[in-house]
Every structure is written in structure tokens, then in C-alpha cells.
Enzyme design. Structure first.
Site, mmCIF file in Angstrom:
data_model
loop_
_atom_site.group_PDB
_atom_site.id
_atom_site.type_symbol
_atom_site.label_atom_id
_atom_site.label_comp_id
_atom_site.label_asym_id
_atom_site.label_seq_id
_atom_site.Cartn_x
_atom_site.Cartn_y
_atom_site.Cartn_z
ATOM 1 N N ASP A 183 -5.194 -7.846 -3.629
ATOM 2 C CA ASP A 183 -5.550 -7.669 -2.221
ATOM 3 C C ASP A 183 -6.889 -8.309 -1.862
ATOM 4 O OD1 ASP A 183 -5.581 -6.839 0.392
ATOM 5 O OD2 ASP A 183 -5.478 -4.711 -0.017
ATOM 6 N N HIS A 228 0.831 -1.204 0.000
ATOM 7 C CA HIS A 228 0.000 0.000 0.000
ATOM 8 C C HIS A 228 0.870 1.260 0.000
ATOM 9 C CE1 HIS A 228 -3.479 -2.487 0.350
ATOM 10 N NE2 HIS A 228 -3.152 -2.931 1.552
#
Length: 461
Positions: A324, A273
Site C-alpha cells: 500500500d 483492506h
């Protein structure tokens, strides 16, 4: 000619389209040579369209595929990452090994359709529903994922996760995190067993869930066990502004600065991220040689924010993509989201393009960056259409929506920014076809099992 030989009318080599490409692989399914400008000889496999290298999906939580689309309503108050997380834990507390295998097999076929041929599984769902170890094998859920990857036929990098705390100032986990509990010794033992399994498309690294879930003693203990071993090391970091605020309160430093100051990350490290950064943090990560894994679809879905894409690219930090939570499951859409997020935030077009650096195409620059960043997070030494890399590749369908009639120089631009539906015709892993004309040989049976599991989870059966 020995091994496997393919001929492509065009192939993406050295950052551009090249015509009449002969591609040779050895018996193990690794590339040995490429010859450009050669008409197809007799006896080779003629591919049905332009060839692209595949990409690595560098961040996956496979069990969350069963949650995709089920958290898109707000009944009252505000909805954010933390409320989504609490609801996701409800699923995490129910999934069995058999159910996980069915969920993951469906996901992995979908990832193949999305142009990924290797997935890095950031795996923190470890134990039985009550938090105790599986009695026959503590890695029962890991093997379920490995079996699913075998069935789908894509490569799998398992990343057992160190998950020990509920927050920066909390020594214990929450009750609804009981299935995640591990320490450094557990993670290291799991990685060693997975790497020793001898499965040809399976390898393992290690992961730390986050700075809030793995405190300094945990991180140092895992670093001591890993030592100089060439394993990838992944960590969630700076996904949410609350995490940044909590890190400042607990350590006096922002997460990435704290990580770089205290734990000396290197090229084995991959920061997942890295949404909220400052220039000094980007510079520190660049000096360390670590990479970042951006997950644009999930980051948009969860309201995380926009990563500083120009900053990361400008600093030369290795970049890879992740699906993800699996609300998106293909790299074409991820690259589109990555660029479009920047356009919306900066109110500019072609943000990723670098005409001064010789790359006027946003799609090509992002694809090349993701391609160059694919090997390391998966613990592989090379990737793409290059000698020594595994012979994975994609064959485009030039009659697909958005590609039909597009001139060759603009083909990648149209693929990322104008295509819809299935634009990938065939997908190969280690020289073997996994999708033919967009279909997987086992997809109907896999889909039936997935649908049955979804019904079980929704009824509590």
C-alpha cells in the site's frame, strides 16, 4: 534437459519443506516439473539455500514511497487517516513522470528484497499537475511505472483506477484530487492499451477507488465494459469507520454488504483492506467468491484498525497481502504485523494457527493463505512452485540473523517471527536472477536517482 533446471537442498512444496528438489522451467521461464529426493545432477544450477515461493504484492501506490516517513509528526490536534490523506495529496500534486519512474524503480527493487516478485499497482495518479491529460500520451504515468518495473525486473499488474467523486454525496472531485479524475471509458481504454503492449512481465486489470469515489452508475458502466473478461477488479473498501458511517447514511447498508447486494462481485473482485466487517458481510463476500487484500503495515501506520483475520480465514475467503503506502515493503514484516495485531487485540498467541485443521504453525498458515491468494489479484492463472506458474522463487540465507541454527521444521516460523535484516539471499523472476546475495545489479544507480528526486520534491525544484 531443456530450458532451465535448478536444484535446491530444500524447497517449500505442497505446504511443507521437502529435501533435494529438482526444479525445471521451460524457455519462457515457467515451471514444468518438480522432482523430490533427487541428488543434484551435473550441469544444473545448484541453489545456495532453502527455496521458498515468492508472493504477489497485491496493493501498491508507488508514488507514496516518496512520502514514507514524512508524515510521522503531529503539530496540533488529532492526526488520523484523513489528515494524512490531505498531506499525501500535496505530494500527488507535484510528481512528474520522470520522478515517478525513479521513485517506482527504487520501490520495486525494495519489493524484490522484501520477497515480492509481482506487484499490483492501484494506479490513480493519471494526469498533469493541472489536471489536464498529458498531450503526447494520456498514459504517461502508467508507462513510467512499467519502465520502472522493467528496470527492476519484477512483474507488474497495472490497475487503472476509476476515481470520479470526492464522497458518497459529492458529485465532483476536490481541487486537490484533479490529477485522479477518470471515468469507466478511460479506465477500460487504459487497461486495453496496457494489455496490448506486449511487455512480457506486464498485464492489466481495472480498479474502482472506493464506493465514495465511484458511485453506482460508474460501477455499472465499468462492469458493462469489462463484461465476462477475466480481468482482476480491485476496490478499496471499509478501510475507515467514517467510510462505514457514510455508507450507512448514503445507502442504508455497510460498504461490503452494499457491494455484494448491488453489484454481484465474483472471484475477479479483490476487496482492499476490508478492515471493518461484520459476520454477515464476511459471509456475503465468501458466497461471492471474492478475495480480500490486507495491508497490515499501512493499516497500522494509518490507524485504520484490525481486520477480522479469524473471520476471513474461517470463511475460506482468499487472502493476499499489500504494501500500500510502502511504510513496509516486505511480506515477512506484513505477516508478522498481521499476526501480532491479532495477538495484541485478542490477547492471545498463535491466532492464525489451526491445529485442528492440521496447521499448528501461524507462519505457515498465513504464508500458505497468502501464496494461494497471490495469483488472482494479479490476473494470473497460477502462482508458486507449481507446473505452469512463472518460475519465481526466493533463496533463504540460513546464516542470516534469526535463521542461524534453526531446525528445518521451524525455519518458516523463525523467518516470520524471529528474523531481522536481510534473510533473502537470492531472488529469481521467470527463471532469471534479480537479486544475488541480496543485491540488485542496478541498485546504486537507481538509489542515486531516487535520492535526487527526493531532494527535488522537498525543495520544490
Amino acid at each position: 534437459m531443456s530450458g532451465q533446471v535448478f536444484w535446491a537442498p530444500q524447497a517449500w512444496l505442497d505446504g511443507r519443506w521437502q529435501a533435494e528438489v529438482l526444479m525445471q522451467a521451460d524457455a519462457r521461464g515457467h515451471w514444468t516439473s518438480f522432482t523430490v529426493g533427487r541428488p543434484a545432477p551435473e550441469g544444473v544450477e545448484r541453489l545456495a539455500g532453502p527455496v521458498l515461493p515468492s508472493l504477489v504484492d497485491a496493493h501498491s501506490h508507488a508514488f507514496q514511497r516518496a512520502f514514507a516517513g514524512l508524515a510521522e509528526r503531529r503539530k496540533a490536534g488529532e492526526d488520523d487517516f484523513w489528515s494524512w490523506r490531505d498531506r499525501m495529496y500535496g505530494l500527488a500534486l507535484k510528481v512528474t513522470p520522470a520522478q515517478l519512474r525513479a521513485i517506482a524503480a527504487q520501490l520495486y527493487v525494495e519489493l524484490l528484497k522484501g520477497g515480492y516478485t509481482q506487484v499490483c499497482e492501484f494506479h490513480y495518479l493519471q494526469h498533469r499537475e493541472d489536471g489536464s491529460a498529458y498531450p503526447d500520451d494520456e498514459l504517461a504515468l502508467s508507462w513510467a511505472l512499467a519502465d520502472a518495473a522493467d528496470e527492476a525486473g519484477l512483474g507488474l499488474t497495472m490497475l487503472p483506477v476509476l476515481y470520479a467523486h470526492a464522497g458518497f454525496a459529492q458529485a465532483a472531485l476536490r481541487p486537490d484530487q484533479r490529477r485522479f479524475a477518470t471515468d469507466a471509458a478511460w479506465v477500460w481504454r487504459a487497461a486495453q492499451r496496457l494489455n496490448a503492449a506486449g511487455r512480457p512481465l506486464l498485464n492489466a486489470g481495472v480498479a474502482l477507488h472506493s464506493l465514495r469515489a465511484a458511485h453506482a452508475p460508474d460501477i455499472r458502466a465499468l462492469q458493462a465494459l469489462v463484461g465476462e473478461t477475466a480481468l482482476p477488479i480491485h476496490i478499496h473498501i471499509s478501510e475507515q469507520l467514517q467510510e462505514v458511517r457514510d455508507s450507512l447514511a448514503a445507502t442504508g447498508r455497510r460498504p461490503m454488504q452494499y457491494l455484494c447486494d448491488e453489484f454481484a462481485p465474483d472471484a475477479r473482485w479483490h476487496l482492499v483492506h476490508a478492515t471493518h466487517s461484520e459476520p454477515a458481510e464476511i459471509a456475503a463476500v465468501a458466497r461471492a467468491g471474492a478475495g480480500v487484500v490486507i495491508c497490515p503495515g499501512t493499516e497500522a501506520n494509518l490507524g485504520d484498525g484490525l481486520a477480522d483475520l479469524p473471520g476471513w480465514l474461517g470463511a475460506g475467503v482468499p487472502l493476499s497481502l499489500g504494501s500500500d503506502s510502502h511504510v513496509t515493503r516486505g511480506w515477512i514484516e506484513e505477516l508478522r504485523w498481521l499476526e501480532y495485531g491479532q495477538r495484541l487485540g485478542l490477547r492471545q498467541r498463535n491466532v492464525a494457527a489451526d491445529p485442528r485443521g492440521g496447521q499448528p504453525s501461524s507462519a505457515a498458515r498465513l504464508f500458505e493463505a497468502s501464496l494461494a491468494g497471490s495469483a488472482a489479484p494479479a490476473g494470473l492463472t497460477s502462482w508458486g512452485l507449481a507446473p505452469g506458474a512463472r518460475a519465481d522463487f526466493l533463496v533463504l540465507d540460513t546464516r542470516a540473523s534469526g535463521l542461524l541454527g534453526v531446525p528445518q521444521p521451524a525455519l518458516l516460523d523463525a523467518l516470520v517471527f524471529a528474523s531481522q535484516g536481510q534473510a533473502l539471499r537470492d531472488v529469481y523472476v521467470a527463471g532469471r536472477v534479480r537479486l544475488r546475495q541480496g543485491r540488485h545489479a542496478g541498485e546504486e544507480a537507481i538509489a542515486d536517482r531516487f535520492a535526487a528526486v527526493m531532494a527535488e520534491l522537498s525543495t520544490g525544484a
